[in-house]
Write a protein that holds these residues in place. Structure first.
Motif: not given
Length: 76
Positions: A44-47, A59-62, A65-66, A71-73
């Motif tokens: 997760v830290i790498e991502e 774009v800000p939404g992307e 959402e990423g 966070a969900r993971r």
């Protein structure tokens, strides 16, 4: 008779080995669940680092959402 007080830097220097030993994992500290969680956290830290690097081209939404996906993971 009281021992003389050390200043902070002396205290840190004299106790560094003790603190390092306390951070070492013990044989019974590690299990499959802990190892899996540690791997997920590192991934997760790498991502998140990749998302931050690519933020300027998203774009800000992307980006948001990423971050939410990562966070969900962590909270599964």
């Amino acid at each position: 008779m009281n021992a003389p007080l050390l200043d902070f830097s002396e205290h840190v220097e004299k106790t560094v080995l003790i603190r390092q030993q306390q951070l070492l994992p013990l044989a019974f500290d590690s299990d499959e669940r802990t190892d899996k969680l540690a791997w997920i956290v590192r991934d997760v830290i790498e991502e998140l680092e990749l998302l931050i690097d690519m933020r300027a081209t998203m774009v800000p939404g992307e980006f948001q959402e990423g971050v939410r996906d990562q966070a969900r993971r962590l909270f599964k």
